[in-house]
Design a protein around this motif. Structure first.
Motif, mmCIF file in Angstrom:
data_model
loop_
_atom_site.group_PDB
_atom_site.id
_atom_site.type_symbol
_atom_site.label_atom_id
_atom_site.label_comp_id
_atom_site.label_asym_id
_atom_site.label_seq_id
_atom_site.Cartn_x
_atom_site.Cartn_y
_atom_site.Cartn_z
ATOM 1 N N ASN A 282 2.530 3.510 -17.382
ATOM 2 C CA ASN A 282 1.468 4.195 -17.074
ATOM 3 C C ASN A 282 1.004 4.090 -15.539
ATOM 4 N N ALA A 283 0.678 5.312 -14.766
ATOM 5 C CA ALA A 283 0.364 5.532 -13.695
ATOM 6 C C ALA A 283 -1.033 5.139 -13.559
ATOM 7 N N ILE A 284 -1.700 4.440 -12.529
ATOM 8 C CA ILE A 284 -3.026 4.470 -12.552
ATOM 9 C C ILE A 284 -3.592 4.414 -10.949
ATOM 10 N N LYS A 285 -4.389 5.227 -10.883
ATOM 11 C CA LYS A 285 -4.646 5.676 -9.637
ATOM 12 C C LYS A 285 -5.975 5.014 -9.043
ATOM 13 N N THR A 286 -6.029 4.262 -8.164
ATOM 14 C CA THR A 286 -7.386 3.711 -7.651
ATOM 15 C C THR A 286 -7.835 4.525 -6.470
ATOM 16 N N ASP A 287 -8.937 4.433 -6.404
ATOM 17 C CA ASP A 287 -9.594 5.400 -5.189
ATOM 18 C C ASP A 287 -9.621 4.279 -3.946
ATOM 19 N N GLU A 288 -9.944 4.685 -2.779
ATOM 20 C CA GLU A 288 -10.227 3.787 -1.782
ATOM 21 C C GLU A 288 -11.545 3.122 -2.103
ATOM 22 N N TYR A 289 -11.793 1.898 -1.219
ATOM 23 C CA TYR A 289 -12.886 1.187 -1.483
ATOM 24 C C TYR A 289 -12.969 0.167 -0.137
ATOM 25 N N VAL A 290 -14.148 -0.237 -0.149
ATOM 26 C CA VAL A 290 -14.410 -1.229 1.011
ATOM 27 C C VAL A 290 -14.414 -2.569 0.420
ATOM 28 N N ALA A 291 -13.327 -3.466 1.148
ATOM 29 C CA ALA A 291 -13.333 -5.071 0.724
ATOM 30 C C ALA A 291 -13.691 -5.574 1.800
ATOM 31 N N VAL A 292 -14.158 -6.938 1.427
ATOM 32 C CA VAL A 292 -14.810 -7.970 2.638
ATOM 33 C C VAL A 292 -14.130 -9.149 2.483
ATOM 34 N N ASP A 293 -13.489 -9.358 3.750
ATOM 35 C CA ASP A 293 -12.786 -10.914 3.547
ATOM 36 C C ASP A 293 -13.757 -11.890 3.576
ATOM 37 N N SER A 294 -13.481 -12.709 2.590
ATOM 38 C CA SER A 294 -14.476 -13.733 2.367
ATOM 39 C C SER A 294 -14.673 -14.798 3.454
ATOM 40 N N ALA A 295 -13.544 -15.120 4.122
ATOM 41 C CA ALA A 295 -13.567 -16.008 5.299
ATOM 42 C C ALA A 295 -14.141 -15.490 6.527
ATOM 43 N N THR A 296 -13.941 -14.083 6.852
ATOM 44 C CA THR A 296 -14.549 -13.767 8.149
ATOM 45 C C THR A 296 -15.673 -12.962 7.974
ATOM 46 N N GLY A 297 -15.866 -12.270 6.563
ATOM 47 C CA GLY A 297 -16.903 -11.571 6.378
ATOM 48 C C GLY A 297 -16.694 -10.078 6.949
ATOM 49 N N GLN A 298 -15.444 -9.881 7.657
ATOM 50 C CA GLN A 298 -14.897 -8.717 7.967
ATOM 51 C C GLN A 298 -14.882 -7.578 6.923
#
Length: 95
Positions: free
Chosen positions: A51-67
């Motif tokens: 199966n192909a599963i498409k994921t939308d764009e999202y905002v991730a936060v780097d836990s080490a830097t908070g970026q």
């Protein structure tokens, strides 16, 4: 099992040479990739369904830097194992 061992085992089982068997395996892989990139499922009876599963764009936060980072949309592949394969594996484990 490594790819080379898989191809050698498959070639012996089919009575074919390893070069031709490798070409068939590569073609199968290419067909699956092409289908999944077009968001089509690939069903192999007795084995399972890719199966192909498409994921939308999202905002991730780097836990080490908070970026905060914007992650692009992507297509992921999954395999839903068929009942025939499940039963065969479970039976061989019990024996």
């Amino acid at each position: 099992m490594e790819y080379k061992t898989f191809i050698n085992t498959l070639a012996r089982s089919c009575g074919m040479d390893t070069k031709r068997t490798g070409a068939i395996a590569e073609t199968l892989k290419d067909i699956i990739i092409h289908s999944l990139t077009n968001m089509d499922d690939v069903a192999i009876p007795g084995f399972g369904t890719f199966n192909a599963i498409k994921t939308d764009e999202y905002v991730a936060v780097d836990s080490a830097t908070g970026q905060r980072m914007l992650m692009p949309p992507c297509v992921k592949a999954s395999l839903r194992v068929g009942s025939g394969l499940k039963k065969a594996v479970l039976k061989s484990i019990k024996d």
